[in-house]
Design an enzyme around this catalytic site. Structure first.
Site, PDB file in Angstrom:
ATOM      1  N   ASP A 187       0.818  -1.218   0.000  1.00  0.00           N
ATOM      2  CA  ASP A 187       0.000   0.000   0.000  1.00  0.00           C
ATOM      3  C   ASP A 187       0.851   1.266   0.000  1.00  0.00           C
ATOM      4  O   ASP A 187       0.757   2.109   0.899  1.00  0.00           O
ATOM      5  CB  ASP A 187      -0.931   0.007   1.216  1.00  0.00           C
ATOM      6  CG  ASP A 187      -1.781  -1.240   1.315  1.00  0.00           C
ATOM      7  OD1 ASP A 187      -2.278  -1.694   0.277  1.00  0.00           O
ATOM      8  OD2 ASP A 187      -1.940  -1.771   2.426  1.00  0.00           O
ATOM      9  N   GLU A 228     -10.700  -1.097  -5.499  1.00  0.00           N
ATOM     10  CA  GLU A 228     -10.337  -0.467  -4.226  1.00  0.00           C
ATOM     11  C   GLU A 228      -9.106   0.391  -4.450  1.00  0.00           C
ATOM     12  O   GLU A 228      -8.656   0.574  -5.574  1.00  0.00           O
ATOM     13  CB  GLU A 228     -10.025  -1.549  -3.186  1.00  0.00           C
ATOM     14  CG  GLU A 228      -8.932  -2.503  -3.649  1.00  0.00           C
ATOM     15  CD  GLU A 228      -8.770  -3.702  -2.749  1.00  0.00           C
ATOM     16  OE1 GLU A 228      -9.367  -3.702  -1.668  1.00  0.00           O
ATOM     17  OE2 GLU A 228      -8.046  -4.630  -3.130  1.00  0.00           O
TER      18      GLU A 228
END
Length: 454
Positions: A34, A196
């Site tokens: 991430d 997402e």
């Protein structure tokens, strides 16, 4: 990040040869995911989530920080925040994708709490922290979709926060960046293949929304708009989906006139096992635009990685955890209780983040080191365990020897000592440096190094 990833298809791991050492992935001492890059003061601050070494599924307690000024060598700064920063979070496993942004001299770190707990915000006076919770509650709290926040401050000063899985939501943030005005809006039309991990930015009057695209596996797709609130028109893939990536999360910046796209993969894991675990690694590469503002597609991260944008000065102290590539070694942080406190960075000056797990044959590569007219000697700060040798070589792992540092075998674990050695005076100009470790096992801990001229 996704809480519903199925068991992955298995691919065989391939051991990378020395000749193909590259910036894929860019961090090797820990598992990272991430990526959330931020440019500040001519430095890239890369905030990442952190998969533990023994993770089977998601096992994530804190967020890490790395910095680079050249896009090739990355310096670790350890955990910059954790779930412990939030008194209202009921668990210690769920430190998912964050983003940090600067406004008016403050740094805001937006942190999602999976399972419907909400999105929190931390604030600091420095990008290094310490970060604190200014509101003592979630900033956003509407349901299980509250993950993967991303922030855009538009040219008119209006700030927006976007987030969501499997829908895209946004809200207008107030100037204090810790509250919002108006209603939370769900995008009327979800961009094609959106999963997402949104990341929003603006360039040449175009608004861009990149995201984890397709499933499963996920690549990085993107959409464009003429407005920060959409509608968003799907344009294609920045990085194609592949079994090497499974889940994904983009982070996109411009730095020193070039654009870069960050994501994550399982490349590091697949070098050691064909099995699937949630142990991801951050990747990064150059990103290029077409004349009409669309983005050129790449199948996957390149082997060679991006070019180095400036050389490294070895005549200043260089932390051992500054590296372009490494094999075998890990990093560890320990608090030393003596020493002055550095309030700007929220740590004691004598606190140590250092390289550990050093065994025979392990090495660290530092790229693009400018020896200028040559050095006289090198000094290294280490804490001996069983002792050993540091062979410093030029340009490749078996290249010309720059220096050989003998770390004596006197067992003084926990005591930091300086060791020195003369430098090959024929090494001048710009070279890659390889710190190759020789000995038995658990040789020593390595804190920093420095070249010295006459």
């Amino acid at each position: 990040m996704k809480n519903r990833i199925k068991i992955a298809a298995i691919i065989g791991g391939l051991v990378m040869t020395f000749s193909s050492i590259a910036q894929k992935p860019i961090i090797q001492t820990k598992y990272t995911a991430d990526p959330a890059p931020m440019v500040y003061n001519d430095t890239v601050f890369l905030y990442t989530s952190h998969d533990e070494d023994d993770a089977m599924g998601f096992k994530m307690h804190d967020w890490l920080l790395y910095t680079s000024v050249d896009m090739v060598n990355w310096t670790e700064h350890g955990a910059v925040a954790s779930l412990k920063n939030f008194d209202w979070v009921p668990y210690d496993n769920g430190a998912w994708a964050v983003q940090c942004i600067e406004r008016n001299g403050k740094f805001y770190l937006y942190c999602p709490m999976p399972g419907g707990v909400g999105i929190g915000v931390l604030v600091a006076d420095s990008p290094y922290g310490p970060f604190k919770d200014p509101i003592g509650k979630p900033l956003i709290h509407q349901g299980n979709h509250d993950i993967d926040p991303t922030i855009l401050i538009d040219d008119d000063g209006q700030a927006y926060m976007y987030w969501g899985n499997p829908k895209v939501y946004y809200v207008k943030l107030n100037e204090d960046m810790i509250s919002y005005s108006g209603q939370i809006i769900e995008e009327a039309t979800t961009p094609k293949n959106y999963q997402e991990g949104p990341w929003v930015w603006k360039r040449d009057n175009h608004y861009y929304l990149a995201y984890a695209s397709t499933c499963c596996p996920e690549g990085i797709g993107y959409a464009m708009s003429d407005s920060p609130t959409g509608p968003w028109e799907y344009k294609g893939m920045i990085v194609d989906a592949s079994e090497k990536s499974r889940g994904n999360h983009p982070g996109i910046i411009e730095f020193k006139g070039k654009s870069y796209c960050f994501g994550h993969s399982y490349d590091l894991l697949k070098r050691t096992t064909p099995k699937f675990y949630e142990r991801r690694s951050v990747d990064m590469d150059l990103m290029e635009y077409n004349a009409d503002g669309t983005i050129k597609n790449r199948h996957y991260w390149s082997v060679e990685g991006p070019e180095q944008v400036q050389t490294l000065n070895p005549f200043n102290r260089v932390e051992a955890e500054t590296m372009a590539w490494s094999e075998g070694v890990k990093t560890r942080f320990e608090t030393e209780w003596e020493g002055d406190f550095d309030w700007a960075r929220g740590k004691r000056i004598d606190d140590h983040l250092f390289v550990t797990a050093i065994n025979h044959g392990d090495y660290i590569k530092v790229s693009g080191v400018d020896f200028s007219d040559g050095a006289e000697w090198v000094e290294v700060s280490v804490s001996p365990v069983y002792g050993g040798i540091i062979e410093i070589r030029a340009d490749k792992i078996d290249g010309p020897i720059i220096a050989t540092v003998d770390i004596n075998t006197a067992r003084e674990e926990g005591i930091w000592k300086l060791f020195t050695a003369p430098v090959n005076k024929n090494i001048k100009g710009v070279h890659d440096m390889y710190f190759v470790f020789k000995g038995e096992k658990d040789l020593f801990y390595f804190d920093w190094w420095k070249l010295n001229a006459k």
